[in-house]
Design a protein around this motif. Structure first.
Motif, PDB file in Angstrom:
ATOM      1  N   GLY A  80      30.820  -9.177 -24.872  1.00 30.30           N
ATOM      2  CA  GLY A  80      30.965 -10.469 -24.215  1.00 30.30           C
ATOM      3  C   GLY A  80      31.472 -11.569 -25.111  1.00 30.30           C
ATOM      4  O   GLY A  80      32.352 -12.355 -24.721  1.00 30.30           O
ATOM      5  N   GLY A  84      35.023 -14.090 -25.123  1.00 33.37           N
ATOM      6  CA  GLY A  84      34.562 -15.435 -24.823  1.00 33.37           C
ATOM      7  C   GLY A  84      35.008 -16.451 -25.852  1.00 33.37           C
ATOM      8  O   GLY A  84      35.399 -17.575 -25.506  1.00 33.37           O
ATOM      9  N   VAL A 144      29.502 -13.503 -22.973  1.00 27.06           N
ATOM     10  CA  VAL A 144      30.729 -14.210 -22.601  1.00 27.06           C
ATOM     11  C   VAL A 144      30.487 -15.720 -22.605  1.00 27.06           C
ATOM     12  O   VAL A 144      31.277 -16.499 -23.147  1.00 27.06           O
ATOM     13  CB  VAL A 144      31.226 -13.762 -21.215  1.00 27.06           C
ATOM     14  CG1 VAL A 144      32.387 -14.641 -20.755  1.00 27.06           C
ATOM     15  CG2 VAL A 144      31.652 -12.307 -21.253  1.00 27.06           C
TER      16      VAL A 144
END
Length: 260
Positions: A80, A84, A144
């Motif tokens: 994630g 991100g 994220v």
């Protein structure tokens, strides 16, 4: 020379205090870079990521013998945080260029972080209460979100993930290595992303290499010391310290953003 000493000392002291709870210290170093070292915005964000890149191995070297740096928690977070942080870098450069808006974002990140740490520290220990693990999908989603905010703020996302995971009841000894590994690798990607953006956009986007490396050198030493001290320090006191500092910084930046 004065700026060089301040940069090294700030990285050293902050990392020593924050590393035991799995925070790289970048979340608290950024105000020093803005207000004391006068790194311009948005160059302060990649400079802060550069600090994470240089300082990270200090703590990870120590945690290598005490924690799992390549476990499932680390892998899920990285799935994630890596995309991100790239998204956050793009948002930071093209959508949040002004210092006032940036200070408001800083306050919005620090205030809940500080309150969360204080609340968790004030609660009695859970004792033998079992810890229900977070679903893998939720861990990725958290990664994220933290990576995106970290890309905007220059913290790599670890300063957000650490309190959330510890708040779920996971022991700091498990959380710290995973979060610091995520912060280190995510910061490498984030710093590289800002380097690419600096080639195609105008303004102060490239990191201040001199100050970033000096802060990182201090953080390298401080991170190792902090990880070494973790078993000897009262976790509750450290969480209160970090939470109070985060809340105070949030209040300061909120005032500056509304009055400046």
């Amino acid at each position: 020379m004065t700026s060089a000493l301040l940069a090294f000392a700030a990285g050293l002291l902050i990392a020593t205090v924050t590393t035991p709870v799995g925070v790289s210290g970048a979340v608290f170093l950024l105000p020093v870079q803005l207000s004391v070292l006068h790194v311009p915005s948005p160059a302060v964000t990649p400079t802060n990521l550069l600090f994470n890149v240089v300082a990270g191995p200090g703590a990870l070297l120590r945690y290598l013998s005490t924690g799992d740096l390549a476990g499932s928690l680390t892998r899920l977070l990285l799935i994630g945080t890596l995309p991100g942080v790239v998204l956050g870098a793009v948002i930071r450069v093209f959508a949040v260029p002004g210092p006032r808006v940036f200070r408001l974002i800083v306050a919005a990140v620090l205030l809940p972080l500080g309150v969360w740490l204080c609340v968790r520290a004030a609660r009695p220990a859970a004792g033998s209460k079992p810890v229900k693990p977070l679903p893998d999908r939720l861990l990725v989603i958290l990664g994220v979100g933290a990576g995106t905010i970290g890309g905007i703020y220059g913290i790599g996302g670890g300063s957000l993930l650490g309190p959330i995971l510890a708040g779920r009841g996971l022991p700091i000894a498990q959380v710290a290595p995973a979060v610091l590994t995520s912060t280190f690798l995510t910061s490498i990607v984030g710093a590289a992303g800002y380097g690419v953006l600096a080639l195609v956009t105008t303004g102060d986007i490239a990191p201040d290499w001199f100050l970033g490396l000096l802060c990182g050198a201090g953080g390298l030493v401080g991170g190792y010391l902090g990880a070494h001290l973790q078993p000897r320090l009262p976790e509750r006191a450290l969480r209160f310290l970090l939470g109070g500092l985060a809340a105070a910084l949030a209040a300061l930046y909120a005032v500056q953003a509304t009055t400046g």
